[in-house]
Structure formats: structure tokens, C-alpha cells
Design a protein around this motif. Structure first.
Motif, mmCIF file in Angstrom:
data_model
loop_
_atom_site.group_PDB
_atom_site.id
_atom_site.type_symbol
_atom_site.label_atom_id
_atom_site.label_comp_id
_atom_site.label_asym_id
_atom_site.label_seq_id
_atom_site.Cartn_x
_atom_site.Cartn_y
_atom_site.Cartn_z
ATOM 1 N N ARG A 129 0.840 -1.197 0.000
ATOM 2 C CA ARG A 129 0.000 0.000 0.000
ATOM 3 C C ARG A 129 0.874 1.246 0.000
ATOM 4 N NH1 ARG A 129 -4.859 2.398 1.143
ATOM 5 N NH2 ARG A 129 -4.935 3.936 2.805
ATOM 6 N N THR A 130 0.584 2.188 -0.883
ATOM 7 C CA THR A 130 1.341 3.430 -0.952
ATOM 8 C C THR A 130 0.390 4.611 -0.983
ATOM 9 O OG1 THR A 130 1.425 3.351 -3.377
ATOM 10 C CG2 THR A 130 3.262 2.343 -2.178
ATOM 11 N N GLY A 131 0.918 5.782 -0.656
ATOM 12 C CA GLY A 131 0.108 6.994 -0.647
ATOM 13 C C GLY A 131 0.856 8.109 0.050
ATOM 14 N N ASN A 132 0.108 9.021 0.675
ATOM 15 C CA ASN A 132 0.702 10.148 1.400
ATOM 16 C C ASN A 132 0.614 9.889 2.901
ATOM 17 O OD1 ASN A 132 1.584 12.554 2.427
ATOM 18 N ND2 ASN A 132 -0.125 13.775 1.665
ATOM 19 N N PRO A 133 1.747 9.581 3.566
ATOM 20 C CA PRO A 133 1.709 9.235 4.992
ATOM 21 C C PRO A 133 1.870 10.421 5.941
ATOM 22 C CG PRO A 133 3.887 8.802 4.128
ATOM 23 C CD PRO A 133 3.063 9.353 2.970
ATOM 24 N N GLU A 182 5.352 4.396 1.032
ATOM 25 C CA GLU A 182 4.804 3.390 1.938
ATOM 26 C C GLU A 182 3.903 4.034 2.989
ATOM 27 O OE1 GLU A 182 6.411 -0.062 5.030
ATOM 28 O OE2 GLU A 182 7.675 0.648 3.390
ATOM 29 N N CYS A 183 2.787 3.379 3.292
ATOM 30 C CA CYS A 183 1.799 3.928 4.229
ATOM 31 C C CYS A 183 2.006 3.465 5.664
ATOM 32 C CB CYS A 183 0.383 3.535 3.791
ATOM 33 S SG CYS A 183 -0.183 4.349 2.276
ATOM 34 N N THR A 184 2.497 2.259 5.855
ATOM 35 C CA THR A 184 2.549 1.664 7.181
ATOM 36 C C THR A 184 3.835 2.056 7.901
ATOM 37 O OG1 THR A 184 1.278 -0.211 6.334
ATOM 38 C CG2 THR A 184 2.321 -0.465 8.490
ATOM 39 N N TYR A 185 3.672 2.781 9.010
ATOM 40 C CA TYR A 185 4.806 3.337 9.749
ATOM 41 C C TYR A 185 4.792 2.884 11.209
ATOM 42 C CZ TYR A 185 6.800 6.717 6.431
ATOM 43 O OH TYR A 185 7.460 7.308 5.383
ATOM 44 N N ASP A 203 -1.286 2.742 9.775
ATOM 45 C CA ASP A 203 -1.534 3.076 8.370
ATOM 46 C C ASP A 203 -1.757 4.581 8.286
ATOM 47 O OD1 ASP A 203 -2.296 3.403 5.770
ATOM 48 O OD2 ASP A 203 -3.810 1.838 5.765
ATOM 49 N N CYS A 205 -1.684 6.583 5.828
ATOM 50 C CA CYS A 205 -2.449 7.075 4.684
ATOM 51 C C CYS A 205 -3.943 7.116 4.983
ATOM 52 C CB CYS A 205 -2.190 6.207 3.454
ATOM 53 S SG CYS A 205 -0.473 6.259 2.878
ATOM 54 N N SER A 206 -4.350 6.496 6.094
ATOM 55 C CA SER A 206 -5.770 6.447 6.448
ATOM 56 C C SER A 206 -6.108 7.385 7.611
ATOM 57 C CB SER A 206 -6.177 5.018 6.835
ATOM 58 O OG SER A 206 -6.031 4.147 5.745
#
Length: 213
Positions: A129-133, A182-185, A203, A205-206
Motif C-alpha cells: 500500500r502506498t500513498g501520502n503518509p 509506503e503507508c505503514t509506519y 496506516d 495514509c488512512s
């Protein structure tokens, strides 16, 4: 004439409030969907206010949440800061603490491979899953946050202090800018009294805010 003007004023105020009320309700709605992207079945789900010390009942009851499925969680208006706990098939549990669910549509559980070790990061993991974290760090403790470290769960180290020369006082908010990807940090804060607190597998990004405690 003054009475007529007063009545018109009351009517105008009522119409204005009628237009504002739905927006206010939307902003204070903590309900959301739990999404399972763990690759295994979630057998138990608990959600409770961060202000209470008990988990309450299993929201899934006799049901389970299969991988790839979602489950709606309905909460009373205004109960924005919540703790979440899921128990996977096989008994492994995962928790998210003090999540501000009011701005969220979903909370995702998944991509949590590998074990955590005391004082350090878990081993490398893989996340598709990728996006803006990027997120806002919100300090609702009574202590100043002096250090904030946030690194992808797939990384084996915590990395740099992302506050730099800044601190986040009690009640403060600080915007953390992270590169798209990557979204998960994993997130770690260190307080003025040298105490530390961690959040694993978030997550980003959510979520818009990550709140401590």
C-alpha cells in the motif's frame, strides 16, 4: 413592529442553525470501518473510548472478519479518541491506542509481519500500500514531546528525530511531513522526562492525526 422584527430574527437564527448542525454532527462522528488487510482472519474486535480502562464486548460477536473485508463500527457522537484491539486467527493480537476516528472513514489492520523486540524495531516487512503518509502529531499528554521518530515498518531503524529543534507542548499539534510512498509506519515519541511511547504498524495514509496518549 419590534415584535415582528424579533420574530423574523428568531426565524433567521433557526434557519442558520439548521444549516450548521449537519456539518457539526459530521465533524464529531467517530464511526468508521475496520478494514482487514492482514492476510488472515480477524476473530475478535474491540473498540472503546481511550478514557476507559476496559475493552468491553467483542463487536464481531459470533462473526469473523475475513481478509479483504470491512466491518462498520458505530460509536456515539463526540467519542473521537478511541482504542482498538483485534485478535487474529491463532490468537495474535494487535492494538491501536488513542486513534482520533472522527476524521476517518476507515482504520486498516494489515501488513504486520515479523515480531517486535524490546527497545528496537521489528524485522523487515513488506507493504504494497502506498500513498501520502504525512500526519499531524497531537500531544494530549501532560508532558512535552521532545523527540518524534517515524519510519516505515519495513525499515529496520527508527531514523532521525523529525521534530528537529522543535518540541510539542501539552495540547500542541505539529505537522509531520513524510515522503509519498509506503503507508505503514512505526512511530516513537520521547517525552521531557525521558519516557518513551511507541505506535506500531500505523496506516498513516488512512489517518490525519496521530494522538498521544
Amino acid at each position: 413592529m419590534p415584535l415582528a422584527m424579533l420574530r423574523r430574527g428568531v426565524l433567521a437564527t433557526s434557519l442558520l442553525l439548521a444549516g450548521i448542525a449537519p456539518s457539526m454532527a459530521q465533524n464529531s462522528d467517530p464511526s468508521f470501518n475496520v478494514v482487514n488487510r492482514s492476510g488472515t482472519t480477524i476473530q475478535e474486535l474491540y473498540v472503546s473510548s481511550a478514557e476507559v480502562n476496559t475493552w468491553g464486548e467483542d463487536l464481531l460477536g459470533r462473526n469473523v472478519l475475513s481478509n479483504g473485508r470491512s466491518f462498520p463500527v458505530r460509536l456515539p457522537s463526540g467519542q473521537c479518541v478511541n482504542d482498538l484491539r483485534v485478535v487474529y486467527e491463532g490468537g495474535r493480537a494487535e492494538e491501536r491506542r488513542a486513534v482520533d476516528t472522527c476524521p476517518l472513514n476507515e482504520v486498516v489492520f494489515g501488513n504486520q509481519q515479523g515480531g517486535a523486540t524490546a527497545g528496537g524495531k521489528r524485522g523487515p516487512t513488506t507493504s504494497g500500500r502506498t500513498g501520502n503518509p504525512s500526519f499531524n502529531l497531537v500531544n494530549r499528554t501532560g508532558k512535552t514531546i521532545q523527540v518524534l521518530r517515524a519510519s516505515p515498518t519495513s525499515d529496520g531503524s527508527w531514523g532521525e528525530d523529525r521534530l528537529g529543534n522543535d518540541v510539542v507542548p501539552p495540547g500542541g499539534t505539529f505537522a509531520i511531513r513524510l515522503p509519498a510512498g509506503e503507508c505503514t509506519y512505526d512511530i516513537r515519541v520521547e517525552y521531557e522526562d525521558r519516557a518513551a511511547e511507541e505506535r506500531r504498524g500505523v496506516d498513516l495514509c488512512s489517518v490525519a492525526n496521530v494522538t498521544f496518549p
